[in-house]
Structures are given as structure tokens and as C-alpha cells.
Write a protein that holds these residues in place. Structure first.
Motif, PDB file in Angstrom:
ATOM      1  N   LEU A  62      81.942  18.431  48.359  1.00 38.52           N
ATOM      2  CA  LEU A  62      80.822  18.688  47.454  1.00 38.52           C
ATOM      3  C   LEU A  62      81.203  18.533  45.984  1.00 38.52           C
ATOM      4  CD1 LEU A  62      79.259  21.852  49.172  1.00 38.52           C
ATOM      5  CD2 LEU A  62      78.254  19.558  49.098  1.00 38.52           C
ATOM      6  N   VAL A  63      82.386  19.044  45.618  1.00 37.66           N
ATOM      7  CA  VAL A  63      82.811  19.036  44.208  1.00 37.66           C
ATOM      8  C   VAL A  63      84.175  18.357  44.105  1.00 37.66           C
ATOM      9  CG1 VAL A  63      83.315  20.459  42.179  1.00 37.66           C
ATOM     10  CG2 VAL A  63      81.516  21.162  43.775  1.00 37.66           C
ATOM     11  N   TYR A  64      84.216  17.212  43.431  1.00 39.82           N
ATOM     12  CA  TYR A  64      85.417  16.382  43.332  1.00 39.82           C
ATOM     13  C   TYR A  64      85.258  15.491  42.103  1.00 39.82           C
ATOM     14  CZ  TYR A  64      81.931  13.425  45.550  1.00 39.82           C
ATOM     15  OH  TYR A  64      80.768  12.767  45.828  1.00 39.82           O
ATOM     16  N   PRO A  65      86.310  14.845  41.622  1.00 41.44           N
ATOM     17  CA  PRO A  65      86.157  13.954  40.459  1.00 41.44           C
ATOM     18  C   PRO A  65      85.119  12.864  40.740  1.00 41.44           C
ATOM     19  CG  PRO A  65      88.475  14.377  40.908  1.00 41.44           C
ATOM     20  CD  PRO A  65      87.709  14.965  42.060  1.00 41.44           C
ATOM     21  N   GLY A  66      84.054  12.819  39.931  1.00 46.07           N
ATOM     22  CA  GLY A  66      82.999  11.825  40.102  1.00 46.07           C
ATOM     23  C   GLY A  66      81.786  12.327  40.859  1.00 46.07           C
ATOM     24  N   PHE A  67      81.782  13.613  41.266  1.00 48.20           N
ATOM     25  CA  PHE A  67      80.697  14.104  42.131  1.00 48.20           C
ATOM     26  C   PHE A  67      79.336  14.131  41.443  1.00 48.20           C
ATOM     27  CE2 PHE A  67      81.256  18.065  39.860  1.00 48.20           C
ATOM     28  CZ  PHE A  67      80.043  18.734  39.996  1.00 48.20           C
ATOM     29  N   VAL A  68      79.303  14.322  40.119  1.00 44.32           N
ATOM     30  CA  VAL A  68      78.010  14.477  39.435  1.00 44.32           C
ATOM     31  C   VAL A  68      77.181  13.195  39.561  1.00 44.32           C
ATOM     32  CG1 VAL A  68      76.817  15.144  37.300  1.00 44.32           C
ATOM     33  CG2 VAL A  68      79.095  16.062  37.777  1.00 44.32           C
ATOM     34  N   SER A  69      77.806  12.049  39.326  1.00 43.39           N
ATOM     35  CA  SER A  69      77.073  10.781  39.429  1.00 43.39           C
ATOM     36  C   SER A  69      76.999  10.263  40.860  1.00 43.39           C
ATOM     37  CB  SER A  69      77.713   9.724  38.520  1.00 43.39           C
ATOM     38  OG  SER A  69      79.087   9.561  38.812  1.00 43.39           O
ATOM     39  N   ALA A  70      77.939  10.676  41.713  1.00 39.70           N
ATOM     40  CA  ALA A  70      77.930  10.194  43.104  1.00 39.70           C
ATOM     41  C   ALA A  70      76.911  10.926  43.971  1.00 39.70           C
ATOM     42  CB  ALA A  70      79.327  10.336  43.724  1.00 39.70           C
ATOM     43  N   THR A  71      76.597  12.176  43.624  1.00 42.54           N
ATOM     44  CA  THR A  71      75.634  12.955  44.407  1.00 42.54           C
ATOM     45  C   THR A  71      74.221  12.507  44.060  1.00 42.54           C
ATOM     46  OG1 THR A  71      77.143  14.848  44.346  1.00 42.54           O
ATOM     47  CG2 THR A  71      74.861  15.295  44.995  1.00 42.54           C
ATOM     48  N   PRO A  72      73.398  12.182  45.048  1.00 44.39           N
ATOM     49  CA  PRO A  72      72.015  11.777  44.745  1.00 44.39           C
ATOM     50  C   PRO A  72      71.313  12.838  43.900  1.00 44.39           C
ATOM     51  CG  PRO A  72      72.512  11.413  47.072  1.00 44.39           C
ATOM     52  CD  PRO A  72      73.672  12.163  46.503  1.00 44.39           C
ATOM     53  N   TRP A  73      70.503  12.377  42.947  1.00 46.88           N
ATOM     54  CA  TRP A  73      69.853  13.276  42.002  1.00 46.88           C
ATOM     55  C   TRP A  73      69.104  14.413  42.697  1.00 46.88           C
ATOM     56  CZ3 TRP A  73      70.056  14.237  36.961  1.00 46.88           C
ATOM     57  CH2 TRP A  73      69.016  14.976  36.371  1.00 46.88           C
ATOM     58  N   GLN A  74      68.363  14.084  43.751  1.00 44.97           N
ATOM     59  CA  GLN A  74      67.568  15.107  44.427  1.00 44.97           C
ATOM     60  C   GLN A  74      68.427  16.117  45.166  1.00 44.97           C
ATOM     61  OE1 GLN A  74      67.665  11.918  45.137  1.00 44.97           O
ATOM     62  NE2 GLN A  74      67.388  11.460  47.310  1.00 44.97           N
ATOM     63  N   ARG A  75      69.700  15.775  45.418  1.00 44.02           N
ATOM     64  CA  ARG A  75      70.608  16.698  46.108  1.00 44.02           C
ATOM     65  C   ARG A  75      71.421  17.541  45.124  1.00 44.02           C
ATOM     66  NH1 ARG A  75      68.630  17.228  51.100  1.00 44.02           N
ATOM     67  NH2 ARG A  75      68.162  15.183  51.986  1.00 44.02           N
ATOM     68  N   LEU A  76      71.647  17.013  43.933  1.00 46.33           N
ATOM     69  CA  LEU A  76      72.482  17.698  42.941  1.00 46.33           C
ATOM     70  C   LEU A  76      71.956  19.100  42.647  1.00 46.33           C
ATOM     71  CD1 LEU A  76      75.017  16.908  41.304  1.00 46.33           C
ATOM     72  CD2 LEU A  76      73.507  16.218  39.445  1.00 46.33           C
ATOM     73  N   GLN A  77      70.648  19.235  42.575  1.00 40.82           N
ATOM     74  CA  GLN A  77      70.047  20.536  42.248  1.00 40.82           C
ATOM     75  C   GLN A  77      70.272  21.568  43.348  1.00 40.82           C
ATOM     76  OE1 GLN A  77      65.641  20.165  42.250  1.00 40.82           O
ATOM     77  NE2 GLN A  77      66.018  18.161  43.150  1.00 40.82           N
ATOM     78  N   HIS A  78      70.619  21.117  44.564  1.00 39.40           N
ATOM     79  CA  HIS A  78      70.851  22.047  45.671  1.00 39.40           C
ATOM     80  C   HIS A  78      72.314  22.486  45.780  1.00 39.40           C
ATOM     81  CE1 HIS A  78      66.807  21.707  47.257  1.00 39.40           C
ATOM     82  NE2 HIS A  78      66.898  20.384  47.219  1.00 39.40           N
ATOM     83  N   LEU A  79      73.220  21.835  45.042  1.00 36.04           N
ATOM     84  CA  LEU A  79      74.646  22.173  45.162  1.00 36.04           C
ATOM     85  C   LEU A  79      74.937  23.648  44.875  1.00 36.04           C
ATOM     86  CD1 LEU A  79      75.372  19.256  45.766  1.00 36.04           C
ATOM     87  CD2 LEU A  79      77.174  19.393  44.051  1.00 36.04           C
ATOM     88  N   PRO A  80      74.325  24.268  43.840  1.00 40.65           N
ATOM     89  CA  PRO A  80      74.604  25.696  43.621  1.00 40.65           C
ATOM     90  C   PRO A  80      74.261  26.553  44.846  1.00 40.65           C
ATOM     91  CG  PRO A  80      73.536  24.768  41.685  1.00 40.65           C
ATOM     92  CD  PRO A  80      73.482  23.717  42.767  1.00 40.65           C
TER      93      PRO A  80
END
Length: 244
Positions: free
Chosen positions: A135-153
Motif C-alpha cells: 500500500l505504501v512504498y516509494p511512488g505509491f501516491v502516483s501509482a495508486t488509482p485516484w479513486q483508491r488513494l482516498q481509501h488508503l487511510p
């Protein structure tokens, strides 16, 4: 070599051109990227601050400059895209900064819990560390689909809750853990097969994120899932995944 690879390369090229065209705005953004310093401090044991900064810029520019728009294929379309990009940049910057801060807060909390967990939870700690790394690794912010990024927390908070609940009911965790592990192994094997063949299957990507929702459903029900999820539903979704 594949249509998917060509589309990804073109998207990166359009993003680079727009960054060049809007270089004054990019200079301002690079000098004052909101939330970066705090998040970089919280994630320093996982991600180099310079890598995090570039990753954040890539995520912002990809969403603000292109987002869900069709890629421009003429000068006129590119000019219109540039105007949209300029307009969207402030709101997207704020949204990415807010999401990253929420993610960093949950990461910090989770890392503290993992560090203080007793030896009796070693198997669970190993499971959670593997999940965390995906879930959290170098490059994860741009690699995670936008609609999924908000669910990471929520996913990260779910991991903390699973760890907190474990001492009171290790049997439940032991019962559900192998089912999740089996689904994840199934996903990884098919993903590797697709990568070798140059395939990008949205059903496989959806399957990956539904595993995260299943974890919430089984181990942190109080955080709720956007829609019902179960092992049976995932198996049904798997029938739509391309074999090769």
C-alpha cells in the motif's frame, strides 16, 4: 509493444509537455508543496523525501493536467487541455496534500503499533507488514488509482484495528487469515502472468482492491465498506478476470 504500454507512455509524455508549458506554475508548486515536509518526516523510514516530493508532483500533475480526460491529439485539443490544467491545479494540489497527510498520520500510528506488538502476534505482524508494503512504498501516491488513494487511510486504520483486536480473539484472525492469503496469492500469480503478456485487466485491478475491502469487512467492520463484500463475491469477480 502493447496498446496499454503505448497509452501509458503517451499519458506520461502529455504530462511532461504540460509541465513544461506551465513551468512558472510548476516552479511555484515545487517551492511550496503543501503538506510535504510533515508527511516526509512521518514517512522518512519508508520513503526518501526527494522521492516522495517527485511522486506527489507526478500525482498532482497527472490528476490536474489529464485526470479522466481523453488525451489530446491535436494542437487545438492540447491548448484546451492546458487551460483546464491551469484551472484545476490549485484544487488538486490541496486534495493530494490532504490525502497524503491523512495517509501519513495513519502510517505513523500503524508503525508504532507494529513496533510495540508482542511476540505472540508475530504471524499477524508478518501479514500486516506484507500488506503495508503493498500500500505504501516509494511512488505509491502516483501509482495508486485516484479513486483508491482516498481509501488508503481507512485500509491503514483497519490494519491498526486488526492488531488491536488480535489479543482478545486470535482464533478469529487465524480463521480468516488463510482465506485472505489464498486470494492474494491467486491475484499475484495472475498479475505476474499478465505483466509478462503485457496485459492490463481492470477486473484484476478491481479484484486487488476488493481484497482490501474484504480485510475491512472481516477485521475492522466498524470502518464499513462502500458496498457488501465477501469471499464468495470475490470468487464471482474472479470469473471475469482474463486468464491470459
Amino acid at each position: 509493444d502493447t496498446q496499454e504500454a503505448a497509452a501509458a507512455s503517451m499519458r506520461a509524455g502529455v504530462r511532461r509537455l504540460l509541465r513544461f508549458e506551465l513551468k512558472e506554475k510548476m516552479k511555484q508548486l515545487e517551492k511550496n508543496l503543501p503538506g510535504l515536509n510533515q508527511a516526509a518526516l512521518q514517512l522518512r523510514s519508508l520513503i526518501n523525501p526527494d522521492v516522495l516530493k517527485e511522486d506527489m508532483l507526478t500525482a498532482i500533475t497527472d490528476r490536474a493536467f489529464i485526470g479522466d480526460d481523453a488525451l489530446p491529439r491535436s494542437e487545438q485539443e492540447f491548448t484546451a487541455q492546458k487551460q483546464r490544467a491551469r484551472t484545476r491545479l490549485p484544487a488538486v494540489t490541496e486534495a493530494v496534500a490532504r490525502m497524503l497527510q491523512n495517509i501519513a498520520n495513519e502510517c505513523q500510528s500503524l508503525m508504532g503499533r507494529l513496533a510495540s506488538a508482542g511476540a505472540g502476534a508475530n504471524r499477524l505482524k508478518s501479514d500486516l507488514n506484507s500488506q503495508f508494503a503493498e500500500l505504501v512504498y516509494p511512488g505509491f501516491v502516483s501509482a495508486t488509482p485516484w479513486q483508491r488513494l482516498q481509501h488508503l487511510p481507512r485500509y491503514l486504520k483497519g490494519m491498526s484495528l486488526r492488531l488491536d483486536k488480535y489479543p482478545d480473539n486470535p482464533e478469529r484472525d487465524g480463521r480468516h487469515g488463510p482465506a485472505i492469503a489464498g486470494l492474494w496469492k491467486q491475484y499475484q500469480q495472475r498479475l505476474e502472468k499478465h505483466r509478462q503478456a503485457g496485459i492490463s485487466d481492470p477486473n484484476l485491478a478491481e479484484f486487488r482492491w476488493q481484497i482490501e475491502e474484504l480485510r475491512i469487512s472481516l477485521f475492522a467492520q466498524e470502518l464499513k465498506t462502500p458496498h457488501p463484500v465477501s469471499v464468495k463475491r470475490l470468487q464471482k469477480l474472479w470469473e471475469k478476470v482474463r486468464a491470459s
